[in-house]
Design a protein around this motif. Structure first.
Motif, PDB file in Angstrom:
ATOM      1  N   LEU A  46       0.889  -1.223  -0.020  1.00 41.86           N
ATOM      2  CA  LEU A  46       0.264  -0.170  -0.268  1.00 41.86           C
ATOM      3  C   LEU A  46       0.780   1.301   0.208  1.00 41.86           C
ATOM      4  CD1 LEU A  46      -2.918   1.115   0.287  1.00 41.86           C
ATOM      5  CD2 LEU A  46      -2.092   1.329   3.046  1.00 41.86           C
ATOM      6  N   ASP A  47       1.885   1.025   0.679  1.00 39.82           N
ATOM      7  CA  ASP A  47       2.771   2.464   0.879  1.00 39.82           C
ATOM      8  C   ASP A  47       3.424   2.701  -0.490  1.00 39.82           C
ATOM      9  OD1 ASP A  47       2.431   2.597   3.664  1.00 39.82           O
ATOM     10  OD2 ASP A  47       4.535   1.374   4.083  1.00 39.82           O
ATOM     11  N   GLU A  48       3.835   1.622  -1.077  1.00 39.55           N
ATOM     12  CA  GLU A  48       4.239   1.758  -2.892  1.00 39.55           C
ATOM     13  C   GLU A  48       3.211   2.666  -3.166  1.00 39.55           C
ATOM     14  OE1 GLU A  48       7.078  -0.343  -5.910  1.00 39.55           O
ATOM     15  OE2 GLU A  48       5.978  -1.563  -3.989  1.00 39.55           O
ATOM     16  N   ALA A  92       6.261   7.021   4.328  1.00 40.34           N
ATOM     17  CA  ALA A  92       6.300   5.690   3.139  1.00 40.34           C
ATOM     18  C   ALA A  92       7.598   5.437   1.932  1.00 40.34           C
ATOM     19  CB  ALA A  92       5.128   5.564   2.870  1.00 40.34           C
ATOM     20  N   ALA A  93       8.320   6.494   2.123  1.00 39.17           N
ATOM     21  CA  ALA A  93       9.098   6.526   1.312  1.00 39.17           C
ATOM     22  C   ALA A  93      10.423   5.953   1.733  1.00 39.17           C
ATOM     23  CB  ALA A  93       9.181   7.708   0.450  1.00 39.17           C
ATOM     24  N   LEU A  94      10.553   5.947   2.739  1.00 39.43           N
ATOM     25  CA  LEU A  94      12.131   5.779   3.350  1.00 39.43           C
ATOM     26  C   LEU A  94      12.145   4.190   3.661  1.00 39.43           C
ATOM     27  CD1 LEU A  94      11.988   8.109   6.563  1.00 39.43           C
ATOM     28  CD2 LEU A  94      12.582   8.099   4.273  1.00 39.43           C
ATOM     29  N   ALA A  95      13.677   3.675   3.238  1.00 44.18           N
ATOM     30  CA  ALA A  95      13.407   2.692   3.171  1.00 44.18           C
ATOM     31  C   ALA A  95      13.062   1.759   2.009  1.00 44.18           C
ATOM     32  CB  ALA A  95      13.199   1.455   4.115  1.00 44.18           C
ATOM     33  N   LEU A  96      12.379   2.166   1.006  1.00 46.03           N
ATOM     34  CA  LEU A  96      11.588   2.005  -0.093  1.00 46.03           C
ATOM     35  C   LEU A  96      12.205   1.278  -1.184  1.00 46.03           C
ATOM     36  CD1 LEU A  96       8.471   1.039  -0.732  1.00 46.03           C
ATOM     37  CD2 LEU A  96       8.121   3.515  -2.224  1.00 46.03           C
ATOM     38  N   GLY A 127      23.516  10.495  -6.020  1.00 45.89           N
ATOM     39  CA  GLY A 127      22.966  12.042  -5.298  1.00 45.89           C
ATOM     40  C   GLY A 127      21.613  12.285  -5.018  1.00 45.89           C
ATOM     41  N   ILE A 128      20.699  11.374  -6.295  1.00 50.95           N
ATOM     42  CA  ILE A 128      19.688  10.932  -6.127  1.00 50.95           C
ATOM     43  C   ILE A 128      18.693  10.317  -5.225  1.00 50.95           C
ATOM     44  CG2 ILE A 128      17.272   9.866  -7.457  1.00 50.95           C
ATOM     45  CD1 ILE A 128      19.014  10.024  -9.700  1.00 50.95           C
ATOM     46  N   ASP A 129      19.530   9.589  -4.877  1.00 52.99           N
ATOM     47  CA  ASP A 129      18.794   9.047  -3.151  1.00 52.99           C
ATOM     48  C   ASP A 129      18.871   9.824  -2.239  1.00 52.99           C
ATOM     49  OD1 ASP A 129      18.616   5.905  -1.609  1.00 52.99           O
ATOM     50  OD2 ASP A 129      20.339   6.833  -0.911  1.00 52.99           O
ATOM     51  N   ALA A 130      19.746  10.157  -1.659  1.00 51.05           N
ATOM     52  CA  ALA A 130      20.565  12.103  -0.906  1.00 51.05           C
ATOM     53  C   ALA A 130      19.551  12.644  -1.191  1.00 51.05           C
ATOM     54  CB  ALA A 130      21.799  11.890  -1.377  1.00 51.05           C
ATOM     55  N   LEU A 131      19.249  13.137  -1.936  1.00 55.11           N
ATOM     56  CA  LEU A 131      17.947  14.228  -2.174  1.00 55.11           C
ATOM     57  C   LEU A 131      16.256  14.040  -2.266  1.00 55.11           C
ATOM     58  CD1 LEU A 131      19.329  15.495  -5.438  1.00 55.11           C
ATOM     59  CD2 LEU A 131      19.326  16.890  -3.523  1.00 55.11           C
ATOM     60  N   LEU A 132      16.020  11.968  -2.207  1.00 58.07           N
ATOM     61  CA  LEU A 132      15.067  11.854  -2.435  1.00 58.07           C
ATOM     62  C   LEU A 132      14.752  11.437  -0.466  1.00 58.07           C
ATOM     63  CD1 LEU A 132      14.514   9.683  -5.584  1.00 58.07           C
ATOM     64  CD2 LEU A 132      13.727  11.893  -5.293  1.00 58.07           C
ATOM     65  N   TYR A 134      16.380  13.795   1.430  1.00 60.54           N
ATOM     66  CA  TYR A 134      16.515  14.206   2.777  1.00 60.54           C
ATOM     67  C   TYR A 134      15.234  15.134   2.379  1.00 60.54           C
ATOM     68  CZ  TYR A 134      16.290  19.709   3.161  1.00 60.54           C
ATOM     69  OH  TYR A 134      16.485  20.985   4.024  1.00 60.54           O
ATOM     70  N   VAL A 135      14.580  14.786   1.077  1.00 55.73           N
ATOM     71  CA  VAL A 135      13.051  15.665   0.984  1.00 55.73           C
ATOM     72  C   VAL A 135      12.144  15.203   1.775  1.00 55.73           C
ATOM     73  CG1 VAL A 135      11.555  16.040  -0.512  1.00 55.73           C
ATOM     74  CG2 VAL A 135      13.895  16.367  -1.333  1.00 55.73           C
ATOM     75  N   ALA A 136      11.855  13.686   2.059  1.00 56.88           N
ATOM     76  CA  ALA A 136      11.186  12.597   2.790  1.00 56.88           C
ATOM     77  C   ALA A 136      11.815  13.247   4.595  1.00 56.88           C
ATOM     78  CB  ALA A 136      11.526  11.195   2.398  1.00 56.88           C
ATOM     79  N   ALA A 137      12.674  13.068   5.097  1.00 51.88           N
ATOM     80  CA  ALA A 137      13.021  13.524   6.120  1.00 51.88           C
ATOM     81  C   ALA A 137      12.337  14.747   6.550  1.00 51.88           C
ATOM     82  CB  ALA A 137      14.766  13.160   6.206  1.00 51.88           C
ATOM     83  N   TYR A 138      12.871  15.963   5.620  1.00 44.77           N
ATOM     84  CA  TYR A 138      12.237  16.872   5.695  1.00 44.77           C
ATOM     85  C   TYR A 138      10.369  17.057   5.735  1.00 44.77           C
ATOM     86  CZ  TYR A 138      11.241  21.573   5.414  1.00 44.77           C
ATOM     87  OH  TYR A 138      10.627  23.138   4.941  1.00 44.77           O
ATOM     88  N   CYS A 139      10.021  16.722   5.496  1.00 45.68           N
ATOM     89  CA  CYS A 139       8.346  16.257   5.018  1.00 45.68           C
ATOM     90  C   CYS A 139       8.372  14.845   6.377  1.00 45.68           C
ATOM     91  CB  CYS A 139       7.988  15.794   4.365  1.00 45.68           C
ATOM     92  SG  CYS A 139       8.389  17.217   2.660  1.00 45.68           S
ATOM     93  N   LEU A 140       8.816  14.437   6.798  1.00 46.34           N
ATOM     94  CA  LEU A 140       8.810  14.060   7.622  1.00 46.34           C
ATOM     95  C   LEU A 140       8.666  14.943   9.161  1.00 46.34           C
ATOM     96  CD1 LEU A 140       7.796  11.276   9.352  1.00 46.34           C
ATOM     97  CD2 LEU A 140      10.127  10.772   9.199  1.00 46.34           C
TER      98      LEU A 140
END
Length: 208
Positions: A46-48, A92-96, A127-132, A134-140
């Protein structure tokens, strides 16, 4: 399946991601958990689907070598705004490990932008992995702070003046730098810090 995702997003928008369980979703759909499992395998599935739906709303530009930094920043800002619409959903995006085509479409688009800008393939991928991340962590973090702001005993955590007062009241012999730079440590409005961090991260992805 569309109804399942729509309903799940409705629960999150109204109650936050933490409230979304398979049982809660089944209740919102007016069905039993067994019927729900006919559509989704488990909560991870469901998360995905949820992150895939949000990624499907993102617009990806045609890669432009002269504007790659602005383009990748734009994708990150779009994703940030999508996450912030649904409190806590970025968890839901973390460790996905995505297989959803819309999620992969976004990473493919970001990769195309960075490669067009001359960034080396491995640096672009990491870099993409790090950016995504960060965005997820910032919003969380934004979601957690918003949730806690309803509690009187931690409301001061969102009050810059109170935080500044606490910093400047620290023992000077132990925290000289914190006291001297309390204004800088507590500065920033809106998404100022988000913009600063994106600039920092993207700036480190130098063309080879």
């Amino acid at each position: 399946m569309e109804q399942v995702v729509d309903t799940a997003l409705g629960v999150i928008a109204g109650e936050g991601y933490e409230a979304l369980t398979m049982r809660r979703l089944a209740g919102a759909l007016d069905t039993g958990p067994a019927s729900l499992y006919a559509h989704v395998v488990n909560k991870a599935d469901l998360d995905e689907l949820l992150i895939g739906r949000l990624c499907g709303e993102l617009g990806l530009p045609e890669p432009a070598p002269s504007a790659w930094r602005e383009q990748v920043r734009g994708v990150c800002v779009q994703l940030r705004d999508q996450y912030l619409r649904y409190p806590g959903i970025s968890r839901a995006a973390l460790a996905l490990a995505p297989t959803d085509l819309e999620i992969l479409r976004v990473s493919e688009g970001m990769l195309a932008i960075l490669l067009a800008g001359g960034v080396a393939p491995r640096a672009a991928a990491w870099g993409i992995d790090a950016l995504l991340l960060y965005v997820a962590a910032y919003c969380l973090e934004a979601s957690i702070r918003h949730q806690r702001s309803a509690q009187d005993d931690v409301a001061w955590g969102l009050d810059r003046d109170e935080l500044l007062r606490r910093f400047t009241a620290l023992p000077a012999e132990t925290f000289p730098h914190t006291i001297r730079h309390a204004a800088e440590l507590t500065a920033g409005e809106g998404h100022d810090r988000f913009d600063f961090t994106l600039t920092l991260m993207i700036g480190g992805l130098a063309p080879h």
